[in-house]
Design a protein around this motif. Structure first.
Motif, PDB file in Angstrom:
ATOM      1  N   LEU A  57       1.442   9.712  -7.921  1.00 40.46           N
ATOM      2  CA  LEU A  57       0.516   9.256  -6.886  1.00 40.46           C
ATOM      3  C   LEU A  57      -0.686   8.558  -7.522  1.00 40.46           C
ATOM      4  O   LEU A  57      -1.121   7.512  -7.037  1.00 40.46           O
ATOM      5  N   GLN A  66       0.571   5.106  -8.728  1.00 41.21           N
ATOM      6  CA  GLN A  66       0.791   4.185  -7.606  1.00 41.21           C
ATOM      7  C   GLN A  66      -0.544   3.692  -7.045  1.00 41.21           C
ATOM      8  O   GLN A  66      -0.707   2.497  -6.768  1.00 41.21           O
ATOM      9  N   SER A  67      -1.495   4.604  -6.893  1.00 47.70           N
ATOM     10  CA  SER A  67      -2.805   4.230  -6.350  1.00 47.70           C
ATOM     11  C   SER A  67      -3.536   3.309  -7.312  1.00 47.70           C
ATOM     12  O   SER A  67      -4.153   2.323  -6.897  1.00 47.70           O
ATOM     13  N   LYS A  97       0.845  -1.191   0.000  1.00 49.97           N
ATOM     14  CA  LYS A  97       0.000   0.000   0.000  1.00 49.97           C
ATOM     15  C   LYS A  97       0.886   1.249   0.000  1.00 49.97           C
ATOM     16  O   LYS A  97       1.784   1.375   0.846  1.00 49.97           O
ATOM     17  N   PRO A  98       0.671   2.156  -0.955  1.00 53.79           N
ATOM     18  CA  PRO A  98       1.485   3.377  -0.993  1.00 53.79           C
ATOM     19  C   PRO A  98       1.277   4.225   0.268  1.00 53.79           C
ATOM     20  O   PRO A  98       0.214   4.179   0.888  1.00 53.79           O
ATOM     21  N   LYS A  99       2.271   4.981   0.600  1.00 56.53           N
ATOM     22  CA  LYS A  99       2.211   5.829   1.795  1.00 56.53           C
ATOM     23  C   LYS A  99       1.055   6.825   1.694  1.00 56.53           C
ATOM     24  O   LYS A  99       0.333   7.046   2.653  1.00 56.53           O
ATOM     25  N   HIS A 100       0.897   7.420   0.534  1.00 55.52           N
ATOM     26  CA  HIS A 100      -0.176   8.394   0.302  1.00 55.52           C
ATOM     27  C   HIS A 100      -1.115   7.822  -0.754  1.00 55.52           C
ATOM     28  O   HIS A 100      -1.001   8.151  -1.935  1.00 55.52           O
ATOM     29  N   LEU A 101      -2.023   6.999  -0.317  1.00 52.98           N
ATOM     30  CA  LEU A 101      -2.964   6.348  -1.225  1.00 52.98           C
ATOM     31  C   LEU A 101      -4.182   7.251  -1.434  1.00 52.98           C
ATOM     32  O   LEU A 101      -4.719   7.812  -0.477  1.00 52.98           O
ATOM     33  N   TYR A 150      -1.951  -0.098  -7.177  1.00 49.17           N
ATOM     34  CA  TYR A 150      -2.291  -0.757  -5.917  1.00 49.17           C
ATOM     35  C   TYR A 150      -3.710  -1.317  -5.971  1.00 49.17           C
ATOM     36  O   TYR A 150      -3.937  -2.479  -5.643  1.00 49.17           O
TER      37      TYR A 150
END
Length: 134
Positions: A81, A84-85, A26-30, A88
């Motif tokens: 971001l 990445q989201s 899970k990305p840090k800033h999802l 994920y």
């Protein structure tokens, strides 16, 4: 026969385990699910708009990247971001499928809303043709 059964059992267990855990952490800033759904709706609308008008002379200097960038600007989200989201959520097939059902539902609602308004405007124009001419 026993060997085939063991291989089949291993493959089945692997498939079940692979579907439960995300491929990536899970990305840090999802981006939260609701915002991601709204962004995906806008991405699809932007893509459809670009595809509809890409051969228009006004659009010669634009690319689909400009349309995607406008969606990212609207939500104040960086492209990394968003990517990445997206990756994920895509690594969680069941959740991603539910999210995309909501995306498709929202797009269908917007289509119906637009279709209804278009018919209303056409009726209004037919009833009062001189009112809309300027």
């Amino acid at each position: 026969m026993k060997k085939r059964f063991q291989i089949l059992l291993f493959a089945l267990v692997f498939a079940v385990v692979a579907c439960d855990k995300p491929i990536m952490p899970k990305p840090k800033h999802l981006i939260n699910e609701k915002q991601m759904i709204d962004m995906l709706v806008d991405v699809h609308l932007a893509e459809a708009t670009y595809n509809k008008y890409r051969y228009d002379s006004v659009m010669q200097d634009n690319s689909s990247a400009n349309f995607y960038a406008s969606v990212l600007d609207k939500y104040a989200v960086s492209d990394s971001l968003f990517e990445q989201s997206y990756v994920y959520y895509a690594s969680l097939p069941k959740k991603f499928e539910k999210m995309y059902r909501k995306v498709m539902s929202k797009l269908s609602e917007q289509e119906q809303e637009f279709s209804g308004r278009k018919e209303e405007l056409e009726l209004e124009f037919e009833e009062n043709p001189g009112k809309n001419a300027r």
